[in-house]
Design a protein around this motif. Structure first.
Motif, PDB file in Angstrom:
ATOM      1  N   ARG A  89       0.824  -1.214   0.000  1.00  0.00           N
ATOM      2  CA  ARG A  89       0.000   0.000   0.000  1.00  0.00           C
ATOM      3  C   ARG A  89       0.855   1.260   0.000  1.00  0.00           C
ATOM      4  O   ARG A  89       0.510   2.247  -0.655  1.00  0.00           O
ATOM      5  N   THR A 106       1.509   2.674  -5.576  1.00  0.00           N
ATOM      6  CA  THR A 106       1.461   1.345  -4.962  1.00  0.00           C
ATOM      7  C   THR A 106       2.165   0.358  -5.882  1.00  0.00           C
ATOM      8  O   THR A 106       2.500   0.680  -7.027  1.00  0.00           O
ATOM      9  N   LEU A 124      -5.555  -6.026   2.040  1.00  0.00           N
ATOM     10  CA  LEU A 124      -5.501  -5.110   0.891  1.00  0.00           C
ATOM     11  C   LEU A 124      -6.862  -4.512   0.555  1.00  0.00           C
ATOM     12  O   LEU A 124      -6.978  -3.745  -0.407  1.00  0.00           O
ATOM     13  N   SER A 127      -7.689  -1.116  -1.394  1.00  0.00           N
ATOM     14  CA  SER A 127      -6.455  -0.538  -1.941  1.00  0.00           C
ATOM     15  C   SER A 127      -6.399  -0.558  -3.460  1.00  0.00           C
ATOM     16  O   SER A 127      -5.626   0.196  -4.071  1.00  0.00           O
TER      17      SER A 127
END
Length: 327
Positions: A89, A106, A124, A127
């Motif tokens: 991230r 990212t 995640l 994200s």
């Protein structure tokens, strides 16, 4: 909502899926590789490619966006995967990303074994970073065929949006191209909506000619990406092998109009090497391939070295490598 978030960075949302084609053995058998010319071309690239300052930082930021941040260790735990996902991230310290004007940078994906898919998906969430899973009896690919196919389905059901499969090397070494095609076709069908990367394990294929032919067969059978290595072989990604595979991708695109992605994996740990690979992609395939939907690095330690280089670019000082642990 979670599925939509995971899909935002997926290759298949940008490029059409590779539908594959019937096996063309005439094309496969015409594929050859001039080792001396390939090695000469590969040796020239790092010697003549040098980028500095802002240009270097831009190339390195692009490299980060193309990393499949990976942990494939027998002692993986949810804690390690959580820390790896946090790094995915925010791959570089926040103040450095702000200074570069890239606060939202990212990595391309996080790659794990099947058992770590669920925690990776959870860590995640929101994200936009997809989870990739290695499958089909990784790394040797020698488990029973029906179990390899079933493993793909289990990983897709667990939330993996990308599947990195391994081929049976024996099919290449014995020239059984029909068997390789049929195997890859079955893997592609089992992946369903998940993006499929075919790992050729090039260090175990014997010759560059075999690499060229295996690349073509995998693409004909529907691979969305072709990938050099599992990272577990004694020889992993190299520039000569990459050149052979990239040119097979170029030939397939010229014949079908379908863009296939490329993923070198194993042994790429230095920022300067990442730039060399990106330069090779740009020169051989063009700028369209310089993005996560068509190019990935299979790496873990590479990100740490890139982060050190970017910190030096912003602050003028190098930090110790231990300050950039991956997990």
């Amino acid at each position: 909502m979670q599925t939509a978030n995971r899909a935002t960075h997926l290759p298949q949302t940008v490029e059409p899926r590779n539908p594959g084609m019937p096996l063309d053995l005439d094309w496969v058998m015409r594929a050859n590789a001039n080792r001396s010319a390939i090695e000469r071309r590969a040796a020239q690239l790092p010697a003549r490619r040098s980028v500095k300052k802002d240009h270097q930082a831009a190339w390195l930021a692009r490299a980060i966006s193309c990393i499949d941040l990976t942990t494939l260790a027998g002692d993986d735990t949810e804690g390690r995967v959580r820390r790896l996902c946090a790094k995915a991230r925010q791959p570089v310290r926040a103040d450095i990303l702000e200074a570069l004007g890239l606060p939202d940078l990212t990595v391309g994906a996080v790659c794990v074994y099947h058992d770590m898919i669920a925690p990776a998906v959870r860590f995640l969430d929101g994200s936009g970073i997809p989870v990739a899973a290695v499958s089909t009896g990784f790394p040797a690919g020698l488990s029973p065929f029906h179990l390899r196919v079933a493993e793909i389905g289990e990983s897709v059901a667990a939330g993996a949006a990308e599947i990195d499969i391994v081929i049976s090397r024996r099919h290449v070494l014995t020239g059984n191209w029909q068997a390789l095609y049929d195997e890859m076709r079955a893997f592609r069908e089992a992946c369903g909506p998940a993006h499929v990367k075919a790992i050729l394990a090039t260090g175990e294929l014997g010759t560059l000619q075999n690499v060229a032919r295996a690349s073509l067969v995998a693409m004909m059978a529907g691979a969305d990406f072709i990938k050099t290595s599992t990272g577990k072989e004694s020889v992993n990604a190299t520039l000569p092998v990459s050149l052979v595979m990239i040119r097979a991708i170029r030939d397939y695109h010229e014949a079908t109009g379908i863009r296939i992605g490329y993923k070198p994996a194993g042994g790429i740990s230095k920022a300067k090497d990442a730039i060399t690979y990106l330069a090779l992609i740009k020169e051989e395939l063009g700028r369209d391939w310089l993005s996560p939907h068509l190019f990935r690095f299979g790496a873990s330690s590479l990100l740490g070295d890139i982060e050190r280089q970017l910190e030096h670019h912003v602050t003028g000082a190098y930090s110790a490598s231990w300050r950039h642990a991956m997990a």
